[in-house]
Design a protein around this motif. Structure first.
Motif, PDB file in Angstrom:
ATOM      1  N   GLY A   4       0.659  -1.154   0.073  1.00  0.00           N
ATOM      2  CA  GLY A   4       0.110   0.090  -0.013  1.00  0.00           C
ATOM      3  C   GLY A   4       0.833   1.511  -0.138  1.00  0.00           C
ATOM      4  O   GLY A   4       0.242   2.457   0.032  1.00  0.00           O
ATOM      5  N   LYS A   5       2.025   1.305   0.182  1.00  0.00           N
ATOM      6  CA  LYS A   5       3.029   2.373   0.023  1.00  0.00           C
ATOM      7  C   LYS A   5       3.593   2.424  -1.549  1.00  0.00           C
ATOM      8  O   LYS A   5       4.027   1.464  -2.085  1.00  0.00           O
ATOM      9  N   ASN A   6       3.814   3.602  -1.816  1.00  0.00           N
ATOM     10  CA  ASN A   6       4.108   4.033  -3.316  1.00  0.00           C
ATOM     11  C   ASN A   6       5.282   4.749  -3.257  1.00  0.00           C
ATOM     12  O   ASN A   6       5.648   5.810  -2.265  1.00  0.00           O
ATOM     13  N   TYR A   7       6.340   4.230  -3.861  1.00  0.00           N
ATOM     14  CA  TYR A   7       7.779   4.991  -4.025  1.00  0.00           C
ATOM     15  C   TYR A   7       8.274   5.110  -5.548  1.00  0.00           C
ATOM     16  O   TYR A   7       8.141   4.345  -6.305  1.00  0.00           O
ATOM     17  N   LEU A   8       8.427   6.624  -5.466  1.00  0.00           N
ATOM     18  CA  LEU A   8       8.915   6.818  -7.053  1.00  0.00           C
ATOM     19  C   LEU A   8      10.458   6.787  -6.918  1.00  0.00           C
ATOM     20  O   LEU A   8      11.136   7.566  -6.354  1.00  0.00           O
ATOM     21  N   LEU A   9      10.890   5.741  -7.668  1.00  0.00           N
ATOM     22  CA  LEU A   9      12.348   5.425  -7.573  1.00  0.00           C
ATOM     23  C   LEU A   9      13.261   6.265  -8.411  1.00  0.00           C
ATOM     24  O   LEU A   9      12.835   6.934  -9.555  1.00  0.00           O
ATOM     25  N   ALA A  48      14.507  -1.956   7.910  1.00  0.00           N
ATOM     26  CA  ALA A  48      13.592  -1.302   6.971  1.00  0.00           C
ATOM     27  C   ALA A  48      12.004  -1.253   7.500  1.00  0.00           C
ATOM     28  O   ALA A  48      11.437  -0.293   7.345  1.00  0.00           O
ATOM     29  N   LYS A  49      11.668  -2.173   8.224  1.00  0.00           N
ATOM     30  CA  LYS A  49      10.359  -2.360   8.838  1.00  0.00           C
ATOM     31  C   LYS A  49      10.094  -1.354   9.936  1.00  0.00           C
ATOM     32  O   LYS A  49       9.269  -0.634  10.043  1.00  0.00           O
ATOM     33  N   LYS A  50      11.383  -1.271  10.661  1.00  0.00           N
ATOM     34  CA  LYS A  50      11.321  -0.179  11.638  1.00  0.00           C
ATOM     35  C   LYS A  50      11.233   1.301  11.238  1.00  0.00           C
ATOM     36  O   LYS A  50      10.417   2.036  11.940  1.00  0.00           O
ATOM     37  N   GLU A  51      11.870   1.379  10.027  1.00  0.00           N
ATOM     38  CA  GLU A  51      11.729   2.726   9.372  1.00  0.00           C
ATOM     39  C   GLU A  51      10.414   2.969   8.653  1.00  0.00           C
ATOM     40  O   GLU A  51      10.405   3.842   7.965  1.00  0.00           O
ATOM     41  N   HIS A  52       9.786   1.940   8.607  1.00  0.00           N
ATOM     42  CA  HIS A  52       8.293   2.038   7.733  1.00  0.00           C
ATOM     43  C   HIS A  52       8.732   2.394   6.262  1.00  0.00           C
ATOM     44  O   HIS A  52       8.030   3.072   5.797  1.00  0.00           O
ATOM     45  N   SER A  53       9.736   2.118   5.755  1.00  0.00           N
ATOM     46  CA  SER A  53      10.295   2.399   4.424  1.00  0.00           C
ATOM     47  C   SER A  53      10.817   1.173   3.870  1.00  0.00           C
ATOM     48  O   SER A  53      11.705   0.450   4.341  1.00  0.00           O
ATOM     49  N   ASN A  54      10.584   0.906   2.537  1.00  0.00           N
ATOM     50  CA  ASN A  54      11.324  -0.394   1.796  1.00  0.00           C
ATOM     51  C   ASN A  54      12.685   0.148   0.797  1.00  0.00           C
ATOM     52  O   ASN A  54      12.984  -0.679   0.284  1.00  0.00           O
ATOM     53  N   ASN A  74      19.217   7.257   3.454  1.00  0.00           N
ATOM     54  CA  ASN A  74      18.060   8.079   3.516  1.00  0.00           C
ATOM     55  C   ASN A  74      17.044   6.976   3.028  1.00  0.00           C
ATOM     56  O   ASN A  74      17.200   6.166   2.163  1.00  0.00           O
ATOM     57  N   TYR A  75      15.969   6.733   4.160  1.00  0.00           N
ATOM     58  CA  TYR A  75      14.800   6.037   4.184  1.00  0.00           C
ATOM     59  C   TYR A  75      13.900   6.876   3.314  1.00  0.00           C
ATOM     60  O   TYR A  75      13.330   7.782   3.798  1.00  0.00           O
ATOM     61  N   LEU A  76      13.325   6.217   1.982  1.00  0.00           N
ATOM     62  CA  LEU A  76      12.371   7.038   1.084  1.00  0.00           C
ATOM     63  C   LEU A  76      11.253   7.085   1.794  1.00  0.00           C
ATOM     64  O   LEU A  76      10.659   5.968   2.095  1.00  0.00           O
ATOM     65  N   THR A  77      10.701   8.189   1.743  1.00  0.00           N
ATOM     66  CA  THR A  77       9.235   8.629   2.232  1.00  0.00           C
ATOM     67  C   THR A  77       8.285   8.087   1.121  1.00  0.00           C
ATOM     68  O   THR A  77       8.330   8.406   0.033  1.00  0.00           O
ATOM     69  N   SER A  78       7.209   7.163   1.466  1.00  0.00           N
ATOM     70  CA  SER A  78       6.238   6.689   0.725  1.00  0.00           C
ATOM     71  C   SER A  78       5.002   7.582   0.681  1.00  0.00           C
ATOM     72  O   SER A  78       4.947   8.596   1.382  1.00  0.00           O
ATOM     73  N   GLU A  99      -0.796  -2.217   8.880  1.00  0.00           N
ATOM     74  CA  GLU A  99      -0.114  -2.633  10.107  1.00  0.00           C
ATOM     75  C   GLU A  99      -1.079  -3.361  11.035  1.00  0.00           C
ATOM     76  O   GLU A  99      -0.451  -4.272  12.154  1.00  0.00           O
ATOM     77  N   TYR A 100      -2.263  -2.874  11.326  1.00  0.00           N
ATOM     78  CA  TYR A 100      -3.219  -3.481  12.408  1.00  0.00           C
ATOM     79  C   TYR A 100      -3.508  -5.084  12.134  1.00  0.00           C
ATOM     80  O   TYR A 100      -3.134  -5.655  12.904  1.00  0.00           O
ATOM     81  N   ILE A 101      -3.446  -5.315  10.946  1.00  0.00           N
ATOM     82  CA  ILE A 101      -4.004  -6.607  10.445  1.00  0.00           C
ATOM     83  C   ILE A 101      -2.675  -7.408  10.789  1.00  0.00           C
ATOM     84  O   ILE A 101      -2.777  -8.406  11.273  1.00  0.00           O
ATOM     85  N   ASN A 102      -1.583  -6.662  10.295  1.00  0.00           N
ATOM     86  CA  ASN A 102      -0.277  -7.759  10.646  1.00  0.00           C
ATOM     87  C   ASN A 102      -0.019  -7.862  12.158  1.00  0.00           C
ATOM     88  O   ASN A 102       0.938  -8.783  12.740  1.00  0.00           O
ATOM     89  N   GLU A 103      -0.272  -6.872  12.986  1.00  0.00           N
ATOM     90  CA  GLU A 103      -0.014  -6.992  14.375  1.00  0.00           C
ATOM     91  C   GLU A 103      -0.749  -7.763  14.978  1.00  0.00           C
ATOM     92  O   GLU A 103      -0.689  -8.415  16.206  1.00  0.00           O
ATOM     93  N   HIS A 104      -2.017  -7.875  14.499  1.00  0.00           N
ATOM     94  CA  HIS A 104      -3.141  -8.839  15.242  1.00  0.00           C
ATOM     95  C   HIS A 104      -3.543 -10.030  14.371  1.00  0.00           C
ATOM     96  O   HIS A 104      -4.738 -10.538  14.341  1.00  0.00           O
TER      97      HIS A 104
END
Length: 280
Positions: free
Chosen positions: A51-56, A109-115, A170-174, A186-191
């Motif tokens: 669900g996150k979009n990154y312009l590379l 990368a998970k902790k930074e919420h960026s891929n 730099n971790y790219l902002t999505s 995030e909620y689904i994966n945590e529960h």
């Protein structure tokens, strides 16, 4: 795209590809049960991951964890070139000791919420030079070829993790078209092991059932129910690979019925559940 599937089968500890698409093409949403590293070289690409979009930009490094739903969108007729490395999760997890963990870059990368990692002058770095040497090793037939490839791959992972630890990145902002989507995922994966219903998600995020189901499928390419099932199956597979019994994996991953779990597992991974480690 309205469907997603598991693509790519990894029968080795790691695999490397250098791919050039000279014509615009469309990719479907898909996932792998191994980790994926992409060194982006050229093109006009929007990469969607969970669900996150990154312009590379050229020389961005994309880290896709096993099970993450993703797809690249080619925005024009520019040549799309990239180096892709598939990495077995079982293999990379064997290189975890008290003083190092080669899986650290994925966890960070998970902790930074960026891929996506943007590294200054990557093309001039030792990391990139090792990457090119690794790529070349797949085309030569010199003495101890496979051993040399493994050594180079481990050096590549060491250099990647050293770069991440040094914080010279730099971790790219999505960018997301719906601000609540990352929160819902995030909620689904945590529960994941708990009971999750559309009504529960609807009330938790103050959205109507219809709107929630519609925008979730529109933005991700899959229904909420299919997303949850796939995530639970991947969790169950990981539990089995790490020594859990089939019954334990079934219920610890959130399934309530073993026969339903067994059928879904076989359909997803083309094999019945078993305790011996395996890679599809």
């Amino acid at each position: 795209m309205n469907n997603f599937e598991k693509l790519g089968y990894l029968e080795h500890d790691f695999k490397m590809f250098h791919i050039i698409d000279k014509q615009q093409k469309e990719f479907t949403f898909h996932y792998h049960d191994f980790n994926k590293i992409i060194i982006f070289l050229s093109g006009n690409i929007n990469y969607t991951i969970e669900g996150k979009n990154y312009l590379l930009k050229p020389y961005d490094i994309v880290l896709v964890n096993a099970g993450e739903i993703h797809r690249p969108s080619i925005l024009d007729n520019s040549i799309y070139e990239r180096i892709i490395i598939y990495v077995s999760t079982q293999f990379i997890n064997t290189y975890t000791e008290k003083d190092y963990d080669l899986n650290y870059c994925f966890e960070r990368a998970k902790k930074e919420h960026s891929n996506v990692l943007r590294i200054h002058s990557l093309d001039k770095s030792k990391l990139y030079q090792v990457c090119l040497e690794l790529e070349h090793s797949f085309t030569d037939n010199d003495f101890a070829k496979e051993l040399y490839q493994k050594i180079l791959f481990l050096e590549f992972m060491i250099q990647l993790n050293r770069t991440v630890i040094s914080d010279h990145i730099n971790y790219l902002t999505s960018v997301t078209t719906n601000a609540k989507l990352p929160q819902i995922l995030e909620y689904i994966n945590e529960h994941l092991t708990e009971e999750i219903t559309i009504d529960l998600l609807s009330s938790t995020f103050y959205l109507s059932r219809y709107y929630l189901m519609h925008f979730f499928k529109e933005e991700t390419g899959y229904t909420i129910g299919n997303y949850i099932t796939k995530k639970r199956l991947l969790l169950a597979k990981n539990l089995v690979q790490n020594g859990s019994s089939i019954t334990e994996a079934c219920y610890q991953s959130g399934f309530k019925n073993y026969s339903t779990f067994s059928r879904a597992f076989k359909k997803a991974f083309q094999t019945i559940p078993k305790n011996a480690p395996f890679i599809d």
